[in-house]
Design a protein around this motif. Sequence first.
Motif, PDB file in Angstrom:
ATOM      1  N   ILE A 154      23.350   2.940 -18.874  1.00  0.00           N
ATOM      2  CA  ILE A 154      22.952   2.488 -17.531  1.00  0.00           C
ATOM      3  C   ILE A 154      22.081   3.579 -16.910  1.00  0.00           C
ATOM      4  O   ILE A 154      22.516   4.722 -16.801  1.00  0.00           O
ATOM      5  CB  ILE A 154      24.196   2.251 -16.641  1.00  0.00           C
ATOM      6  CG1 ILE A 154      25.116   1.191 -17.269  1.00  0.00           C
ATOM      7  CG2 ILE A 154      23.784   1.856 -15.226  1.00  0.00           C
ATOM      8  CD1 ILE A 154      26.529   1.190 -16.698  1.00  0.00           C
ATOM      9  N   GLN A 167      20.306   6.211 -14.574  1.00  0.00           N
ATOM     10  CA  GLN A 167      20.762   6.955 -13.400  1.00  0.00           C
ATOM     11  C   GLN A 167      19.574   7.113 -12.452  1.00  0.00           C
ATOM     12  O   GLN A 167      18.488   7.501 -12.869  1.00  0.00           O
ATOM     13  CB  GLN A 167      21.271   8.331 -13.859  1.00  0.00           C
ATOM     14  CG  GLN A 167      21.963   9.126 -12.775  1.00  0.00           C
ATOM     15  CD  GLN A 167      22.613  10.397 -13.318  1.00  0.00           C
ATOM     16  OE1 GLN A 167      22.297  10.832 -14.411  1.00  0.00           O
ATOM     17  NE2 GLN A 167      23.510  10.972 -12.561  1.00  0.00           N
ATOM     18  N   PHE A 168      19.782   6.810 -11.170  1.00  0.00           N
ATOM     19  CA  PHE A 168      18.673   6.838 -10.212  1.00  0.00           C
ATOM     20  C   PHE A 168      18.726   8.038  -9.271  1.00  0.00           C
ATOM     21  O   PHE A 168      17.753   8.400  -8.667  1.00  0.00           O
ATOM     22  CB  PHE A 168      18.655   5.547  -9.397  1.00  0.00           C
ATOM     23  CG  PHE A 168      18.266   4.345 -10.214  1.00  0.00           C
ATOM     24  CD1 PHE A 168      16.952   3.911 -10.245  1.00  0.00           C
ATOM     25  CD2 PHE A 168      19.206   3.679 -10.975  1.00  0.00           C
ATOM     26  CE1 PHE A 168      16.587   2.810 -11.001  1.00  0.00           C
ATOM     27  CE2 PHE A 168      18.850   2.574 -11.742  1.00  0.00           C
ATOM     28  CZ  PHE A 168      17.542   2.142 -11.760  1.00  0.00           C
ATOM     29  N   GLY A 169      19.909   8.626  -9.109  1.00  0.00           N
ATOM     30  CA  GLY A 169      20.031   9.743  -8.181  1.00  0.00           C
ATOM     31  C   GLY A 169      19.706  11.059  -8.870  1.00  0.00           C
ATOM     32  O   GLY A 169      19.088  11.094  -9.933  1.00  0.00           O
ATOM     33  N   THR A 181      22.848  14.416 -13.001  1.00  0.00           N
ATOM     34  CA  THR A 181      24.009  15.284 -13.139  1.00  0.00           C
ATOM     35  C   THR A 181      24.641  14.977 -14.490  1.00  0.00           C
ATOM     36  O   THR A 181      24.236  14.052 -15.188  1.00  0.00           O
ATOM     37  CB  THR A 181      25.065  14.986 -12.054  1.00  0.00           C
ATOM     38  OG1 THR A 181      25.530  13.637 -12.232  1.00  0.00           O
ATOM     39  CG2 THR A 181      24.500  15.147 -10.667  1.00  0.00           C
ATOM     40  N   SER A 227      29.360  11.026 -15.402  1.00  0.00           N
ATOM     41  CA  SER A 227      29.112   9.662 -15.820  1.00  0.00           C
ATOM     42  C   SER A 227      29.748   8.720 -14.817  1.00  0.00           C
ATOM     43  O   SER A 227      30.479   9.138 -13.926  1.00  0.00           O
ATOM     44  CB  SER A 227      29.710   9.440 -17.197  1.00  0.00           C
ATOM     45  OG  SER A 227      31.094   9.688 -17.158  1.00  0.00           O
ATOM     46  N   LEU A 228      29.456   7.432 -14.944  1.00  0.00           N
ATOM     47  CA  LEU A 228      30.149   6.452 -14.118  1.00  0.00           C
ATOM     48  C   LEU A 228      31.567   6.292 -14.636  1.00  0.00           C
ATOM     49  O   LEU A 228      31.838   6.480 -15.818  1.00  0.00           O
ATOM     50  CB  LEU A 228      29.426   5.108 -14.200  1.00  0.00           C
ATOM     51  CG  LEU A 228      28.083   5.007 -13.480  1.00  0.00           C
ATOM     52  CD1 LEU A 228      27.376   3.727 -13.858  1.00  0.00           C
ATOM     53  CD2 LEU A 228      28.307   5.057 -11.973  1.00  0.00           C
TER      54      LEU A 228
END
Lengths: 241, 241
Positions: free
Chosen positions: A214, A216-218, A221, A224-225
């Motif tokens: 998936i 990552q947009f931010g 880091t 993970s989710l």
Amino acid sequence: MVSKSQIKFIKNLQQKKYRTEHKLFVVEGIKVVKELVKANMKPYAIYTTSNAILAEESFKCELISEADLKKISALKTPNNILAVFHQAKAAEIAEDNWLVALDDVRDPGNLGTIIRLCDWFGITNLFCSSQTVDCYNPKTLQATMGSMARVNIVYGNLEDFLQATKIPVYGAFMDGKNVYKEDFTIKKGILVMGNEANGVSPEVEALITKKISIPQFGTKTTESLNVATATAILLNEIRRG
Amino acid sequence: MVSKSQIKFIKNLQQKKYRTEHKLFVVEGIKVVKELVKANMKPYAIYTTSNAILAEESFKCELISEADLKKISALKTPNNILAVFHQAKAAEIAEDNWLVALDDVRDPGNLGTIIRLCDWFGITNLFCSSQTVDCYNPKTLQATMGSMARVNIVYGNLEDFLQATKIPVYGAFMDGKNVYKEDFTIKKGILVMGNEANGVSPEVEALITKKISIPQFGTKTTESLNVATATAILLNEIRRG
């Protein structure tokens, strides 16, 4: 009146080994009890402190005192109903649709959320590796609500299962292919989700045909989710096509 | 050595009113402490029982006994480190991107998961209605990990906020428009998520311009998705465009 031996028996069902031995499990609260009865789960015994429930509900239950309910409940503040159900007999997994496989998911709340997600997205089969947390854990049941009755949950050796399957095996990885670019018009496949701390194990990874991720947009880091939210997003991607 | 008054002070921070009064919060465990230090959150005091942490880590901490740690910890089995941090000062919300607004989300774990999701999807502003659970609740912090430091969290009157905004307001509803048909090429908007039991309140619903919904693929039931998993799916939909 609940006998001493019944109290002990029900309390023991808080432990997985007794649940597995007797093929029973305990739930508390009217909402989930009603859901399970409605979904044709077979009750073993239902206890309530409420005359209203006794009068209104169609299922058979036994009126007990609040003191007795407190004795058999796992909750600090018990509800007014506790039920013991027979565990559903796991059916053979049909590989004619998407299914989810878990590689040692350990948190009972995560497993419960994943069962609920399977139900929402029409995934009727869930394969759990032997080390995955028990689906009849009270915290799991609290998070699944009635979904438990609509998802066929099978525990077993995940490597053996993946070795034998003839449908594509997808797995969630931090470094997989962008899931937005994946073609999910295919109608069957297995989505493997890994352990909370370690992700998918190397043994299972070796059996995965497509690694997906998936985006990552931010700020980038290393975090993970959470496995349950990642499952939510990936099942949504699979079903939206 | 932690003094009696310090012990009392730190224990008090387990309660929201003391956290708010002193603008401090407590976290436990090396991972989250390191994450917050790295993210430039300002420590007020850090206590550890580990000589290794004392020697290895660059942040200033005080060596204490396990007995003392047990006294200040909120955990049954304390980690080897506990830190008190200053709360981040909430900045004004810039409406130049998507943001999330919560209408009385009450479960601390859900709030933590939502903060982590905001961070993942590059949502840097989160508006919480006054009745939303405290973001410095220990269970929230446990679920957020370091994300807390990267998301600007503002508490206030949600109705006033939505009345004043000039960007579109989306809300998650069971009977909203299929989210897959929504055009998310727009670059800014507010996603409102409701309370676990009651969803979005009627007062807030009146201020929503677009009601959206996640399609259900399994057996139709009255159950909804958990608010954190629904947020995961909707933020993914918004960001995938």
